[in-house]
Write a protein that holds these residues in place. Structure first.
Motif, short mmCIF file in Angstrom:
data_model
loop_
_atom_site.label_atom_id
_atom_site.label_comp_id
_atom_site.label_asym_id
_atom_site.label_seq_id
_atom_site.Cartn_x
_atom_site.Cartn_y
_atom_site.Cartn_z
N LEU A 320 0.85 -1.19 0.00
CA LEU A 320 0.00 0.00 0.00
C LEU A 320 0.88 1.24 0.00
O LEU A 320 1.67 1.44 0.93
CB LEU A 320 -0.89 -0.01 1.24
CG LEU A 320 -1.74 1.25 1.46
CD1 LEU A 320 -2.84 1.35 0.40
CD2 LEU A 320 -2.35 1.24 2.86
N PRO A 321 0.79 2.09 -1.02
CA PRO A 321 1.63 3.31 -1.04
C PRO A 321 1.25 4.22 0.12
O PRO A 321 0.10 4.64 0.25
CB PRO A 321 1.30 3.95 -2.38
CG PRO A 321 0.70 2.86 -3.22
CD PRO A 321 -0.01 1.97 -2.26
N VAL A 322 2.24 4.51 0.96
CA VAL A 322 2.05 5.41 2.10
C VAL A 322 3.11 6.49 2.02
O VAL A 322 4.30 6.19 1.97
CB VAL A 322 2.16 4.65 3.44
CG1 VAL A 322 1.96 5.62 4.60
CG2 VAL A 322 1.16 3.52 3.52
N ARG A 323 2.69 7.74 1.98
CA ARG A 323 3.65 8.83 1.94
C ARG A 323 3.60 9.59 3.26
O ARG A 323 2.58 9.62 3.95
CB ARG A 323 3.37 9.78 0.77
CG ARG A 323 2.02 10.46 0.82
CD ARG A 323 1.80 11.35 -0.40
NE ARG A 323 0.50 11.98 -0.37
CZ ARG A 323 0.21 13.10 0.28
NH1 ARG A 323 1.15 13.71 0.99
NH2 ARG A 323 -1.01 13.61 0.24
N PHE A 324 4.74 10.23 3.58
CA PHE A 324 4.84 11.01 4.82
C PHE A 324 5.11 12.45 4.47
O PHE A 324 5.92 12.77 3.58
CB PHE A 324 5.97 10.46 5.70
CG PHE A 324 6.26 11.34 6.89
CD1 PHE A 324 5.41 11.35 7.99
CD2 PHE A 324 7.38 12.17 6.91
CE1 PHE A 324 5.66 12.17 9.07
CE2 PHE A 324 7.64 12.99 7.99
CZ PHE A 324 6.78 12.98 9.08
N HIS A 325 4.45 13.36 5.24
CA HIS A 325 4.64 14.80 5.02
C HIS A 325 4.79 15.48 6.38
O HIS A 325 4.02 15.23 7.30
CB HIS A 325 3.44 15.39 4.28
CG HIS A 325 3.55 16.87 4.08
ND1 HIS A 325 4.51 17.46 3.28
CD2 HIS A 325 2.82 17.91 4.61
CE1 HIS A 325 4.36 18.76 3.30
NE2 HIS A 325 3.35 19.07 4.12
N ALA A 361 -2.40 5.91 1.13
CA ALA A 361 -2.58 6.51 2.45
C ALA A 361 -1.48 7.54 2.65
O ALA A 361 -0.46 7.54 1.95
CB ALA A 361 -2.54 5.46 3.55
N ALA A 362 -1.71 8.44 3.59
CA ALA A 362 -0.74 9.50 3.86
C ALA A 362 -0.68 9.76 5.37
O ALA A 362 -1.71 9.71 6.06
CB ALA A 362 -1.12 10.78 3.13
N ILE A 363 0.54 10.04 5.83
CA ILE A 363 0.78 10.42 7.23
C ILE A 363 1.29 11.86 7.21
O ILE A 363 2.28 12.16 6.53
CB ILE A 363 1.81 9.50 7.91
CG1 ILE A 363 1.34 8.04 7.86
CG2 ILE A 363 2.05 9.93 9.35
CD1 ILE A 363 2.39 7.07 8.38
N THR A 364 0.64 12.71 7.98
CA THR A 364 1.06 14.12 8.07
C THR A 364 1.28 14.48 9.52
O THR A 364 0.38 14.30 10.35
CB THR A 364 0.00 15.05 7.46
OG1 THR A 364 -0.25 14.67 6.10
CG2 THR A 364 0.47 16.49 7.50
#
Length: 433
Positions: A320-325, A361-364
């Motif tokens: 699952l592509p998960v990016r962090f910002h 999904a994304a984590i900020t």
């Protein structure tokens, strides 16, 4: 993808620590069960021993003075040998009773009465033979009040006072009204003061017993709360580490089984990844048993680095592509806050992986001046938070997140709707500088 809205919660909550030592019981403070007990005798009180010594000394001094007066005026009287013998017996019996009570205290509820009976009997006979010995009644009245319950002591004090009045009337030289009225006045005053002080002491003992009982109940409550808090901590750690790791291992091994014959290299990659997850879970289990910070935050690593590593690892393991910002300038956070936010991110990603059916999904992580906000967003199928009930979640995950934030004065919000994805937002207030 739906953008999260930063929120913050205000409040204060403290995690209950280890329970205090158990409070001493009433017996340790010399407290006994209520009942018809002597008014002023407490063998465990050093002041009671000093009072007994004072009363015995006063009694012996008055006894010696009365004997001296009798021998001065009646040395040739035929009753003199009896008076001397009774005085000697009384001089032995009075301190002997006090010594016996001190060396061998009577059992609770079973006071030793015969020494007092012997002293009173000897004194009555002595007063009948020589009225001048009536002045020994003053310390004897206090001895009676200390040795007997009020319902027995007061009538006996009245009888002793009456005997003193009779003895004063029998003295040669006529009846002196002062000598007739003085004994009842002294006896009444002594009895009233003694009863007042005894009842004050009883009320104080009852208050102390109540305080001790309350302290013991409070200690028991704190022990229970400490046990529940530790159980909740372990439950959250198990859910956020072992349970998620086992879920990942299961998915990887199932994927390896499906591709074992057609794509052996891919299957072996899945198995190796599952082994790495197992090793990481084992390390995490050892750390949370000892209440240590997560391994991702050890060696001085910051929260943003740990979240970035989590996103990369989740992308590699689950596909699952998960990016962090990172938004804003990072500020130092307490270890407990960093651990809580990292565990919340792990739990939220596990929910995305298992329930959301998301494609990304994304984590900020945002630092907004007075609060740190962590958002985990996905583009999955979403759900209705209102229909999910007060827990707002599908299992133990969201309640555990709320419990973690509640301990830090933070707040968790969930924004979701069917078909529109989900945003989980955790806000923790920052310490004012």
């Amino acid at each position: 993808m739906q953008q999260p809205r930063p929120t913050a919660g205000r409040g204060a909550a403290e995690r209950t620590g280890a329970a205090r030592s158990a409070a001493p019981g009433p017996a340790a403070l010399g407290l006994t069960a209520p009942g018809p007990a002597p008014l002023g005798r407490d063998t465990g009180d050093p002041d009671a021993g000093r009072l007994a010594l004072l009363l015995d000394s006063a009694f012996l001094l008055l006894l010696a003075a009365s004997l001296n007066r009798y021998l001065t005026h009646h040395s040739g009287n035929a009753q003199a040998p009896w008076v001397i013998g009774l005085s000697a017996a009384l001089a032995v019996a009075q301190p002997a009773g006090s010594w016996l009570d001190h060396r061998r205290p009577p059992a609770p509820g079973r006071p030793r009465r015969w020494p007092l009976v012997l002293v009173v009997a000897l004194w009555v006979v002595l007063v009948l033979l020589a009225p001048s010995f009536a002045w020994c009644a003053v310390p004897l009245i206090y001895t009676v009040l200390r040795a007997l319950p009020a319902r027995a002591a007061i009538p006996l004090v009245g009888a002793l006072t009456l005997l003193v009045v009779i003895a004063e009337i029998r003295l040669p030289g006529g009846v002196d009204a002062t000598l007739v009225l003085l004994p009842p006045a002294v006896a009444g005053l002594a009895t009233g003061v003694f009863l007042f002080m005894a009842r004050q002491a009883a009320r104080q003992r009852a208050l102390i017993a109540d305080l001790v009982r309350t302290r013991r109940e409070l200690a028991a409550t704190e022990r229970r709360e400490g046990t529940l808090a530790e159980r909740e901590r372990l439950a959250m750690e198990i859910h956020d580490t072992l349970a998620q790791g086992l879920s990942s291992q299961q998915m990887l091994l199932q994927a390896a089984e499906r591709t074992w014959d057609t794509h052996p290299a891919t299957a072996r990659t899945h198995v190796r990844t599952a082994a790495e997850v197992a090793a990481r879970n084992l390390a995490e289990a050892r750390r949370f048993v000892h209440d240590l910070a997560p391994a991702e935050l050890s060696d001085g690593r910051t929260l943003d680095r740990a979240l970035r590593s989590l996103a990369e690892r989740e992308s590699a393991e689950s596909g699952l592509p998960v990016r962090f910002h990172l938004d804003g300038t990072p500020v130092p956070l307490p270890t407990a806050a960093q651990s809580a936010l990292l565990r919340i991110a792990q739990g939220a990603l596990a929910n995305v992986r298992e329930h959301a059916g998301a494609s990304a999904a994304a984590i900020t992580l945002s630092f907004l001046g007075d609060q740190a906000v962590l958002d985990i967003a996905d583009d999955g199928q979403g759900f209705d938070p209102e229909a999910a009930g007060p827990g707002g979640g599908r299992g133990y995950g969201l309640p555990a997140m709320r419990a973690r934030l509640r301990q830090l004065g933070g707040r968790l919000t969930v924004e979701s709707a069917p078909g529109e994805g989900t945003v989980v937002s955790a806000a923790i207030p920052l310490a004012q500088r």
